[in-house]
Design a protein around this motif. Structure first.
Motif, short mmCIF file in Angstrom:
data_model
loop_
_atom_site.label_atom_id
_atom_site.label_comp_id
_atom_site.label_asym_id
_atom_site.label_seq_id
_atom_site.Cartn_x
_atom_site.Cartn_y
_atom_site.Cartn_z
N GLU A 1 10.57 -11.71 26.00
CA GLU A 1 9.59 -11.49 25.36
C GLU A 1 9.09 -12.32 23.77
OE1 GLU A 1 7.00 -10.38 26.74
OE2 GLU A 1 8.44 -10.37 29.02
N GLU A 2 10.16 -12.03 23.31
CA GLU A 2 9.95 -12.16 21.76
C GLU A 2 10.04 -14.26 21.16
OE1 GLU A 2 11.87 -8.84 22.55
OE2 GLU A 2 12.53 -10.77 22.86
N HIS A 3 10.35 -14.94 22.77
CA HIS A 3 10.32 -16.00 22.56
C HIS A 3 9.27 -16.98 22.95
CE1 HIS A 3 11.21 -20.32 22.58
NE2 HIS A 3 10.74 -20.15 23.64
N LEU A 4 7.80 -15.47 23.77
CA LEU A 4 6.66 -15.95 24.00
C LEU A 4 6.19 -16.00 22.90
CD1 LEU A 4 7.15 -14.55 27.63
CD2 LEU A 4 7.23 -17.14 27.17
N LEU A 5 5.94 -15.38 22.05
CA LEU A 5 5.29 -15.06 20.90
C LEU A 5 5.29 -16.40 19.67
CD1 LEU A 5 5.48 -11.72 20.80
CD2 LEU A 5 3.72 -12.71 21.66
N ASN A 6 4.26 -16.44 18.63
CA ASN A 6 4.42 -16.91 17.30
C ASN A 6 5.65 -16.45 16.72
OD1 ASN A 6 3.87 -19.90 18.63
ND2 ASN A 6 1.44 -19.02 18.55
N GLU A 7 5.44 -16.73 15.28
CA GLU A 7 5.88 -16.00 14.47
C GLU A 7 4.80 -15.64 13.72
OE1 GLU A 7 6.51 -18.52 10.84
OE2 GLU A 7 9.24 -19.61 12.40
N ASP A 8 3.69 -15.34 14.07
CA ASP A 8 2.37 -14.23 13.63
C ASP A 8 2.06 -13.30 14.42
OD1 ASP A 8 1.31 -15.74 15.21
OD2 ASP A 8 -0.79 -16.74 14.40
N GLY A 9 2.61 -13.59 15.50
CA GLY A 9 2.41 -12.69 16.87
C GLY A 9 1.69 -12.53 18.05
N THR A 10 0.85 -14.27 17.57
CA THR A 10 0.08 -14.11 18.60
C THR A 10 1.16 -15.10 20.39
OG1 THR A 10 -0.48 -16.76 17.96
CG2 THR A 10 -1.90 -14.87 17.21
N PRO A 11 -0.16 -15.11 20.77
CA PRO A 11 0.86 -15.86 22.47
C PRO A 11 1.18 -17.38 21.72
CG PRO A 11 -0.80 -14.33 22.77
CD PRO A 11 -0.69 -14.73 21.84
N ASN A 12 2.30 -17.54 22.72
CA ASN A 12 2.86 -19.16 22.46
C ASN A 12 2.79 -19.52 23.74
OD1 ASN A 12 3.03 -21.52 22.13
ND2 ASN A 12 5.22 -20.81 21.33
N TYR A 13 2.79 -21.11 24.26
CA TYR A 13 3.34 -21.33 25.51
C TYR A 13 2.28 -21.17 26.59
CZ TYR A 13 7.69 -21.73 23.29
OH TYR A 13 8.68 -22.34 22.64
N THR A 14 1.16 -20.95 26.28
CA THR A 14 -0.42 -20.77 26.91
C THR A 14 -1.07 -22.25 27.40
OG1 THR A 14 -2.18 -20.20 25.28
CG2 THR A 14 -0.18 -18.25 25.55
N TRP A 15 -0.43 -23.08 27.29
CA TRP A 15 -1.50 -24.29 27.42
C TRP A 15 -1.33 -24.47 28.78
CZ3 TRP A 15 2.78 -24.11 23.97
CH2 TRP A 15 4.26 -24.96 24.91
N GLY A 16 -2.54 -24.99 30.01
CA GLY A 16 -2.29 -24.93 31.43
C GLY A 16 -2.81 -23.15 32.05
N ASN A 17 -3.50 -24.63 33.05
CA ASN A 17 -4.03 -22.89 34.54
C ASN A 17 -2.47 -22.59 35.10
OD1 ASN A 17 -6.12 -22.64 33.59
ND2 ASN A 17 -6.60 -24.59 35.22
N SER A 18 -2.10 -21.27 35.48
CA SER A 18 -0.41 -21.05 36.20
C SER A 18 -1.15 -20.28 37.45
CB SER A 18 -0.21 -19.93 35.70
OG SER A 18 0.91 -20.67 34.45
N VAL A 19 -1.00 -20.87 38.49
CA VAL A 19 -1.15 -20.51 39.95
C VAL A 19 0.35 -20.83 40.31
CG1 VAL A 19 -2.41 -20.54 42.10
CG2 VAL A 19 -3.60 -21.40 40.24
N ILE A 20 0.71 -19.34 41.07
CA ILE A 20 1.91 -18.95 41.35
C ILE A 20 1.62 -18.46 42.59
CG2 ILE A 20 4.43 -18.48 40.82
CD1 ILE A 20 3.93 -19.21 38.29
N PHE A 21 2.48 -18.37 43.58
CA PHE A 21 2.63 -17.35 45.25
C PHE A 21 3.66 -17.10 45.02
CE2 PHE A 21 -0.42 -22.06 45.79
CZ PHE A 21 -1.75 -20.58 46.42
N PHE A 22 3.60 -15.84 45.36
CA PHE A 22 5.06 -15.20 45.96
C PHE A 22 4.27 -13.67 47.58
CE2 PHE A 22 2.59 -13.21 42.24
CZ PHE A 22 2.25 -11.75 42.81
N SER A 23 5.49 -13.65 47.33
CA SER A 23 5.66 -11.86 48.08
C SER A 23 5.81 -11.18 47.40
CB SER A 23 6.12 -12.77 48.91
OG SER A 23 6.26 -11.83 50.51
N GLU A 24 5.55 -9.39 48.08
CA GLU A 24 5.58 -8.15 46.91
C GLU A 24 5.29 -7.49 47.85
OE1 GLU A 24 5.38 -7.14 43.00
OE2 GLU A 24 3.33 -6.46 44.11
#
Length: 145
Positions: free
Chosen positions: A90-113
């Protein structure tokens, strides 16, 4: 994507299929395997440029790919490897200032639960995600053309 002609040992003619143009991913967990499907694409040789609906950019076309991993290998090797990797935190997904990183592009992921087909959706530049039944996703997608 299908190969339609072999030109040499290393050169082939291909034909893209409609699902190659979609930017959707899926994760399937079965009793004996885990399968990841996505549209990561193929890059041109640099001197060739492409355009049209298959083009992701001038030197890249969308094509669907899949990776299937045996369930034993997934549980005994892949999951432990991912869980201890510094980039899979989770820490890697944040910039140094605590804002979200790696958020470019839309995500559509199919799965079964629990036996229900679902869809994970995250909009471009958003850190928020939504999970909806696949039937709702299909209805919205097919009725908003």
């Amino acid at each position: 994507m299908k190969i339609t002609k072999q030109l040499s040992d290393t050169k082939f003619e291909i034909e893209l299929e409609p699902h190659d143009m979609r930017n959707e991913q899926s994760i399937r967990v079965a009793h004996d395997y885990v399968r990841f499907v996505g549209n990561s694409g193929i890059q041109t040789n640099g001197s060739l440029t492409v355009d049209g609906p298959s083009a992701w950019c001038s030197n890249w076309i969308r094509t669907q790919h899949e990776v299937t991993i045996d369930i034993r290998d997934m549980v005994k090797f892949v999951l432990p490897l991912l869980n201890k990797n510094e980039y899979c935190t989770e820490e890697h997904l944040l910039n140094e200032d605590g804002t979200p990183n790696y958020t470019w592009g839309n995500s559509v992921i199919f799965f079964s639960e629990n036996g229900e087909e679902k869809v994970y959706i995250r909009l471009d530049r958003s850190d928020e995600w939504t999970i909806i039944p696949r039937s709702v996703y299909n209805y919205l997608k097919n009725n908003n053309k």
